[in-house]
Design an enzyme around this catalytic site. Sequence first.
Site, PDB file in Angstrom:
ATOM      1  N   ASP A 208      -0.235  -1.010  -4.987  1.00 12.13           N
ATOM      2  CA  ASP A 208      -0.023  -0.527  -3.516  1.00 12.13           C
ATOM      3  C   ASP A 208       0.906   0.460  -3.372  1.00 12.13           C
ATOM      4  OD1 ASP A 208      -0.781  -0.160  -0.594  1.00 12.13           O
ATOM      5  OD2 ASP A 208       0.907  -1.514  -0.040  1.00 12.13           O
ATOM      6  N   GLU A 452       2.102 -10.584  -7.977  1.00 12.16           N
ATOM      7  CA  GLU A 452       0.933 -10.864  -7.706  1.00 12.16           C
ATOM      8  C   GLU A 452      -0.240 -10.542  -8.510  1.00 12.16           C
ATOM      9  OE1 GLU A 452      -0.059  -9.084  -3.802  1.00 12.16           O
ATOM     10  OE2 GLU A 452       1.653 -10.117  -2.805  1.00 12.16           O
ATOM     11  N   TYR A 505       1.374 -12.693   4.138  1.00 11.62           N
ATOM     12  CA  TYR A 505       1.418 -11.868   5.259  1.00 11.62           C
ATOM     13  C   TYR A 505       0.577 -12.401   6.535  1.00 11.62           C
ATOM     14  CZ  TYR A 505       3.420  -8.409   2.603  1.00 11.62           C
ATOM     15  OH  TYR A 505       4.431  -7.611   1.609  1.00 11.62           O
ATOM     16  N   GLU A 541       8.174 -11.753  -0.276  1.00  7.28           N
ATOM     17  CA  GLU A 541       7.712 -10.490   0.653  1.00  7.28           C
ATOM     18  C   GLU A 541       7.212 -11.495   1.886  1.00  7.28           C
ATOM     19  OE1 GLU A 541       4.418  -8.050  -1.031  1.00  7.28           O
ATOM     20  OE2 GLU A 541       5.606  -7.874  -2.844  1.00  7.28           O
TER      21      GLU A 541
HETATM   22  C1  GCB Z   1       1.760  -7.160  -1.292  1.00  7.80           C
HETATM   23  C2  GCB Z   1       2.289  -6.322  -2.458  1.00  7.80           C
HETATM   24  C3  GCB Z   1       2.683  -5.195  -2.114  1.00  7.80           C
HETATM   25  C4  GCB Z   1       2.026  -4.213  -0.900  1.00  7.80           C
HETATM   26  C5  GCB Z   1       2.422  -5.257   0.187  1.00  7.80           C
HETATM   27  C6  GCB Z   1       1.584  -4.790   1.365  1.00  7.80           C
HETATM   28  O1  GCB Z   1       1.642  -8.420  -1.450  1.00  7.80           O
HETATM   29  O2  GCB Z   1       3.119  -7.167  -3.463  1.00  7.80           O
HETATM   30  O3  GCB Z   1       2.984  -4.278  -3.238  1.00  7.80           O
HETATM   31  O4  GCB Z   1       2.913  -3.050  -0.633  1.00  7.80           O
HETATM   32  O5  GCB Z   1       1.767  -6.678   0.066  1.00  7.80           O
HETATM   33  O6  GCB Z   1       2.241  -4.090   2.116  1.00  7.80           O
HETATM   34  O7  GCB Z   1       0.206  -4.892   1.307  1.00  7.80           O
END
Ligand code: GCB
Length: 645
Positions: A208, A452, A505, A541
Amino acid sequence: VLRGSSMALCVLCRLLLWCQALALGRGILYPRESASRELKELTGIWSFRADFSAQRDKGFVQRWHQRPLRQSGPVIDMPVPASFNEITQDPNLRKYIGWVWYEKEVLLPRSWLLNALNTRVVLRVGSAHYYTIVWVNGVQVTQHEGGHLPFEADISKIVQGSPGTPCRITIALNNTLTPQTLPPGTIQFMRDESKYPRGYFVQNTKFDFFNYAGIHQPVVLYTTPSVYIDDITVTTSWAGNIGVVRYQVLVTGGTHYSLLLNLHEKEGKVVATGDGPIGELKVVDPKLWWPYLMDENPGYLYYLEVKLSAQVGGNLLEDVYTLPVGIRTVHVTSRQFLINGQPFYFQGVNKHEDADIRGKGLDWSLIVKDFNLLQWVGANSFRTSHYPYAEELMDLCDAYGIVVIDECPGVGMRDPENFGNKSLAHHLLVMEELIRRDKNRPSVVMWSVANEPASELTAAAYYFKTVIAHTKAIDPTRPVTFVSNANYTRDRAAPYVDVICVNSYFSWYHDSGHLEVIQLQLNTQFENWYETYKKPIIQSEYGADAIAGLHNDPPLMFSEEYQTAVLKEYHSAFDKKRKEYVIGELIWNFADFMTDQGSRVLGNKKGIFTRQRQPKAAAFVLRDRYWKLANESSCLRSTLKYHNL
Ligand code: GCB
């Protein structure tokens, strides 16, 4: 007493062996001027041409490297260091895939050329993405696979053969990613001629961020004597009031030499001396290297001056190299991460090398601004998501006490083809290159071998077992991790790590808009991982996108209010577990950054700062939290006052 001294001997042997494990057969020391070394930076404008031919092979067919680039076609000005993608108004160059050609002509000082027997001239590229071939005066001097990490070539013979003529450096680089590169990607040919022109292809990736390409870090020429200090490896420890710096020096170019070492404290006073290629220096009452916010003088560095004297053909050659050294230890228990024996809590961020116009090119103003923001927000650490960062920036981590989880470019490894032998062999090599570059940095406390990956695949078990074992064999002094987003019951790589790093997330990619589920889900996540592995956990994260200036209350997704609400929910759950086994929280992300086009609005907006480094509401929430966490430690009163809190 005997038992005590044999134990001490054992420890010493083990420490020297660690030093030897880290010595990787040749070095890639950061180029520094000294009494014996001169340096010429090739920063500035280079000539540039992208090869738009259908096969991208015109440059090789016509051998563009053999003549000045301007003679084989039109060239444009291209800054170095910078990504080439956003420098011009040409949309085709922005999304270009294939070979691009850079060229620079330089005149070298006569002194570099005339004393050919005793002077080595080296060309070093800080990083170029992704695959690079380098010629000097039409002669190929090196090639390198992989962005982010430095490589160099001894070009003495070529430039010393024709003194007086300019030295023409041609660099061809190709940004194509394949299933076996790191990061991986695929080229997809679109063969339906009713929809696409003939020969149309695109590059697909499963990570990403935008695959910026170009010469991203400085290109330099430097000299050394012909017998020279090729590598220095240090490991450190301390006990009671004695600090120990073990060293190993690799000398190349001759066998008859002597080595003297002086360890200087910051003000220049010599605090320990040594000689020979391997040994240890003892420092009485050492000033330890402490992370930012853990001591009033974080990031304390000593300077190890290594002096080499060698006899070559009746001449005395001297080489001098000075390496910054921080004395500190790192240990991991089942519930804690210890720096100098003290529990360390990662209150930090994830970053990217990313900015308007220059893309991933090194930018001093941005680097210093970012450190000011890190300190303002009260961050003591970051992860180099998702690839190694510039050495110039890492130097400041050492100097300011910002703790680093140093990650290799193992990102976007989502397909079974990414776990074959070719990928594995390259991954091992990249870990060697990364450790060769960063092994002496006190700021680097852990290696991350991937972000990941599809770690639930059967092939991932052997793959990561091997990568992690190799990393540990080369560097037995630091813990190793990778960052997982797999289900804890199916992750096949987690058994091999020292610290569990998990991304999640909640209320964003699933249960979108449902802030109320975050605490429960996060709690469950922590308990599942801890019960399974009994290893400390970092939330590597978490976050939410927010478009700066977009407001909605009650909080709705993409508003600044929603981003801060997500953070606060996570923080409440962290607070329940951080006294147990959760050893850190790294926000995604420090700043907004560019991604491929698709579902994102001009990039990923999970920054607590905008791409231009202006704070969103979330930055203030994090700042409050991080300074409160720091405040729990009493030695920091004066720092806190300094920051007016
Ligand atoms: C993740 C990734 C990261 C992305 C982020 C997102 O899990 O490791 O590279 O930018 O989520 O914002 O989706």
